[in-house]
Design a protein around this motif. Sequence first.
Motif, PDB file in Angstrom:
ATOM      1  N   SER A   1       4.825 -12.427  -0.752  1.00  0.00           N
ATOM      2  CA  SER A   1       4.448 -13.316   0.337  1.00  0.00           C
ATOM      3  C   SER A   1       3.307 -14.016   0.158  1.00  0.00           C
ATOM      4  N   GLN A   2       2.407 -13.554  -0.661  1.00  0.00           N
ATOM      5  CA  GLN A   2       1.138 -14.019  -1.120  1.00  0.00           C
ATOM      6  C   GLN A   2      -0.013 -14.190  -0.034  1.00  0.00           C
ATOM      7  N   GLN A   3       0.279 -13.434   1.199  1.00  0.00           N
ATOM      8  CA  GLN A   3      -0.491 -13.371   2.290  1.00  0.00           C
ATOM      9  C   GLN A   3      -1.587 -12.193   1.989  1.00  0.00           C
ATOM     10  N   ARG A   4      -2.495 -12.029   2.765  1.00  0.00           N
ATOM     11  CA  ARG A   4      -3.475 -11.050   2.866  1.00  0.00           C
ATOM     12  C   ARG A   4      -2.789  -9.788   3.458  1.00  0.00           C
ATOM     13  N   PHE A   5      -3.139  -8.708   3.331  1.00  0.00           N
ATOM     14  CA  PHE A   5      -2.374  -7.539   3.896  1.00  0.00           C
ATOM     15  C   PHE A   5      -3.419  -6.255   3.823  1.00  0.00           C
ATOM     16  N   MET A   6      -3.134  -5.324   4.980  1.00  0.00           N
ATOM     17  CA  MET A   6      -3.730  -4.083   4.923  1.00  0.00           C
ATOM     18  C   MET A   6      -2.440  -3.094   5.146  1.00  0.00           C
ATOM     19  N   LEU A   7      -2.292  -2.398   3.934  1.00  0.00           N
ATOM     20  CA  LEU A   7      -1.034  -1.595   3.965  1.00  0.00           C
ATOM     21  C   LEU A   7      -1.487   0.060   4.114  1.00  0.00           C
ATOM     22  N   VAL A   8      -1.058   0.503   5.242  1.00  0.00           N
ATOM     23  CA  VAL A   8      -1.394   1.992   5.525  1.00  0.00           C
ATOM     24  C   VAL A   8      -0.345   2.954   5.180  1.00  0.00           C
ATOM     25  N   LEU A   9      -0.414   3.811   4.110  1.00  0.00           N
ATOM     26  CA  LEU A   9       0.572   4.839   3.837  1.00  0.00           C
ATOM     27  C   LEU A   9       0.048   6.040   4.051  1.00  0.00           C
ATOM     28  N   ARG A  10       0.589   6.640   5.216  1.00  0.00           N
ATOM     29  CA  ARG A  10      -0.034   7.955   5.632  1.00  0.00           C
ATOM     30  C   ARG A  10       0.617   9.125   4.600  1.00  0.00           C
ATOM     31  N   SER A  11      -0.141  10.284   4.643  1.00  0.00           N
ATOM     32  CA  SER A  11       0.130  11.218   3.647  1.00  0.00           C
ATOM     33  C   SER A  11       1.195  12.122   4.268  1.00  0.00           C
ATOM     34  N   ASN A  12       1.623  12.023   5.357  1.00  0.00           N
ATOM     35  CA  ASN A  12       2.851  12.613   6.016  1.00  0.00           C
ATOM     36  C   ASN A  12       3.950  11.997   5.294  1.00  0.00           C
ATOM     37  N   ASN A  13       3.960  10.923   4.749  1.00  0.00           N
ATOM     38  CA  ASN A  13       4.936  10.424   3.783  1.00  0.00           C
ATOM     39  C   ASN A  13       5.258  10.854   2.639  1.00  0.00           C
ATOM     40  N   LYS A  14       4.417  11.673   2.384  1.00  0.00           N
ATOM     41  CA  LYS A  14       4.348  12.435   1.167  1.00  0.00           C
ATOM     42  C   LYS A  14       5.109  13.699   0.856  1.00  0.00           C
ATOM     43  N   ASP A  15       6.076  13.592  -0.155  1.00  0.00           N
ATOM     44  CA  ASP A  15       6.814  14.632  -0.584  1.00  0.00           C
ATOM     45  C   ASP A  15       5.811  15.503  -1.202  1.00  0.00           C
TER      46      ASP A  15
ATOM     47  N   PHE B   1       0.523  -3.311  -9.272  1.00  0.00           N
ATOM     48  CA  PHE B   1       0.554  -3.745  -8.078  1.00  0.00           C
ATOM     49  C   PHE B   1      -0.786  -3.975  -7.444  1.00  0.00           C
ATOM     50  N   LEU B   2      -1.450  -2.906  -7.540  1.00  0.00           N
ATOM     51  CA  LEU B   2      -2.825  -2.711  -7.181  1.00  0.00           C
ATOM     52  C   LEU B   2      -3.758  -3.666  -7.701  1.00  0.00           C
ATOM     53  N   GLU B   3      -3.722  -3.616  -9.120  1.00  0.00           N
ATOM     54  CA  GLU B   3      -4.575  -4.779  -9.980  1.00  0.00           C
ATOM     55  C   GLU B   3      -4.146  -6.260  -9.555  1.00  0.00           C
ATOM     56  N   ARG B   4      -2.812  -6.588  -9.365  1.00  0.00           N
ATOM     57  CA  ARG B   4      -2.542  -7.972  -9.113  1.00  0.00           C
ATOM     58  C   ARG B   4      -3.068  -8.287  -7.751  1.00  0.00           C
ATOM     59  N   THR B   5      -2.925  -7.461  -6.747  1.00  0.00           N
ATOM     60  CA  THR B   5      -3.063  -7.670  -5.365  1.00  0.00           C
ATOM     61  C   THR B   5      -4.717  -7.596  -4.915  1.00  0.00           C
ATOM     62  N   HIS B   6      -5.358  -7.247  -5.930  1.00  0.00           N
ATOM     63  CA  HIS B   6      -6.717  -6.699  -5.746  1.00  0.00           C
ATOM     64  C   HIS B   6      -7.738  -7.531  -4.793  1.00  0.00           C
ATOM     65  N   ASN B   7      -7.501  -8.950  -5.010  1.00  0.00           N
ATOM     66  CA  ASN B   7      -8.226  -9.896  -4.084  1.00  0.00           C
ATOM     67  C   ASN B   7      -7.347 -10.314  -2.867  1.00  0.00           C
ATOM     68  N   LEU B   8      -6.080  -9.743  -2.808  1.00  0.00           N
ATOM     69  CA  LEU B   8      -5.547 -10.015  -1.387  1.00  0.00           C
ATOM     70  C   LEU B   8      -5.471  -8.822  -0.385  1.00  0.00           C
ATOM     71  N   GLY B   9      -5.429  -7.706  -1.034  1.00  0.00           N
ATOM     72  CA  GLY B   9      -5.012  -6.795   0.209  1.00  0.00           C
ATOM     73  C   GLY B   9      -5.780  -5.440  -0.183  1.00  0.00           C
ATOM     74  N   GLN B  10      -5.532  -4.506   0.789  1.00  0.00           N
ATOM     75  CA  GLN B  10      -6.098  -3.192   0.872  1.00  0.00           C
ATOM     76  C   GLN B  10      -4.906  -2.283   1.087  1.00  0.00           C
ATOM     77  N   VAL B  11      -4.666  -1.028   0.280  1.00  0.00           N
ATOM     78  CA  VAL B  11      -3.996  -0.138   0.520  1.00  0.00           C
ATOM     79  C   VAL B  11      -4.542   1.219   1.045  1.00  0.00           C
ATOM     80  N   VAL B  12      -4.137   1.594   2.271  1.00  0.00           N
ATOM     81  CA  VAL B  12      -5.108   2.588   2.878  1.00  0.00           C
ATOM     82  C   VAL B  12      -4.217   3.922   2.737  1.00  0.00           C
ATOM     83  N   THR B  13      -4.543   5.098   2.352  1.00  0.00           N
ATOM     84  CA  THR B  13      -3.830   6.377   2.378  1.00  0.00           C
ATOM     85  C   THR B  13      -4.762   7.158   3.010  1.00  0.00           C
TER      86      THR B  13
END
Length: 469
Positions: free
Chosen positions: A294-308, A321-333
Motif C-alpha cells: 500500500s506504500q502508506q505509513r503504518f504503526m503495526l502492533v503485534l502483541r505478545s499474547n499472539n505468540k505461540d 520487511f523491516l529493512e524495506r519499510t524502515h522509513n515507512l513504519g513502526q512495528v511494535v511488540t
Amino acid sequence: MATSNPQTHVVIVSSPQVGHIVCNLELGNRLVVDHNVHVTFFVVAESKASTGESETIQSARAQKLLNIIELPPVDISSKVEPNSPIFTTLTTIMRETNPLLRSAISALKPRPTALFVDIFGTAALEVAEEFHMLKYVFVTTALPLALAVYINILDKEVEGEYVDQKEPLRLPGCMPVRPDDVVDPLMNRTKHEYRVFLQVGLEIRRSDGLMVNMWEDLDTKTLKAMREEECYGSLPVYAVGPLFRPVEQSDLKSGLLDWLDEQPVESVIYVSFGVTGKLSAQQITELAWGLELSQQRFMLVLRSNNKDKGINLLDYLPDGFLERTHNLGQVVTADWVPQSAILSHGSVGGFLSHFGWNSVVESIISGVPMIAWPLYAEHKMNAALLAEELRVAVRPKIAPTKGVVGREEIEMMIRKVMEDHEEGKAMRARIKELKNSGEKAWAKGGSSFNALSQIAKQCEMNLQSQEGK
Ligand SMILES: *[C@@H]1O[C@H](CO)[C@@H](O)[C@H](O)[C@H]1NC(C)=O
C-alpha cells in the motif's frame, strides 16, 4: 453539577472482561461527576491465577471517584469444562458470584437503589430484586442487544443453524443480520453456549432499562425499533455513550507519539487487534505484505499474547520487511500501547481494528475511519453497522475468522481508507460528523447526558419506594 440527591447510591457489577471493566468504570465516573450519584463498583476476579489488581483498576482507585470493591474469584471447575467459550465462562463466574454479591450488598450503606450489570452479569439481577433495587443492563451496541432480547422468539421461528440460513435473519424494525455475522454463542445451536445465551436473553427482559454505549445518531433504526416494537419487551432503551477511556497524562510519554509527531497529517494507518485478538502466522505475513504494497505509513502492533510459545512474532514478517519499510513504519511488540492517545494524534488517518467496541468508539471520537477485522463476540455485527449502514469503515469480503485475507485485498482496503480520492474523503467527512454528534451527545444537555440524568433520577426516586417496603 448536582442533578440528584447526593445520597443516591448505586452499584455497578463488572465482569472480569477487560474491555467491559474500562467501559463500566467510565459509566461509574460519569454518574459520579455529572450526576452526583455515589457509586460502589464491584469487579469480579477472573480466576485464582490472576493475582493482584489490574492497572486499570489501580488507576481508577487512585482517582478516588468510585468505591471499588474486588470480589474474590469463585471456583467454577465443577460447572464448566476447562477452555469453555468466553461467554459461558464469564456468565458462569458471574452466576456463581451471586452469594458473595448478596452479602456484600447487604453490608452497603447507605442502601443502594439500583444495580448495573454488563451482558455477562445478568444473573445478578435476581439479587437486585431481593433488595428492591432497580435493574439496568449496560451493553456495547443496540443490534446485538436486540438480538439477545429477541433470541427466544428467533429460536422458535428459525429452523436449522443460523449460520446456514440462506436469507439474513430478520429482527423486526432492525437492519437484517447476515448469518455470518451472528454473535459467537449463535454459531452452533447444539452447543451449551447457545443455551446460556437463551437464558441471558430471558434475564435481560427482567431489567428495568437497557443501556448502550452508543448515542442516538449512531443507530437510530435499532433504537427506534427496540422502543416501538413490543417483541423487544417494551423496556426503556437509553443511549448513554460515547463512554471511553480518556487520554491520560502518562500516555503522552510514549515514544510512539514522538514518532507520530514527525509524520504528516492523517498519513499513518494504525493496526491493532486488541488485547486478546490473535492472528495466524500466515495472516500476519499477508498483512505485512498488504501494508508494504500500500506504500502508506503504518504503526503495526503485534502483541505478545499472539505468540505461540518460543516463537518471535517478528519471524512471521516477510524476509526483509523491516529493512524495506524502515522509513515507512513502526512495528511494535508490546502488551499495552496508549491507544486513545495514538488514535487522537493528528498523524493517524486510519485504523485497522479487531472492532472491539471500545476501539471503535475511540476511533469515531478521534474522527479516524476504519478497516474492520472482526474476530469474535459481537464484533461482526458492529462491523456491518459501521461498514454498511454508517459507511465509515471497510471490511474484507471474507470474514477473517473464515480464512486468510490476502495481501491484495488488504492493500486495496488500506488505499481506500488512506488515499485522497472520493471514497476516502467521503468516509473521512462522515466520521467527522459522527465525532461531532458523539461530542454533542456527551456534553451537558446532550442526549446521552440527559439519558444518564434520567436514570440517576429514577435511582433517586427508588429510594423512596424502597423505604415504603
Ligand atoms: C455444531 O456442533 C456439532 C457437535 O459438535 C457438530 O456436529 C456440527 O457440525 C456443528 N455445526 C456447525 C454449524 O458448526
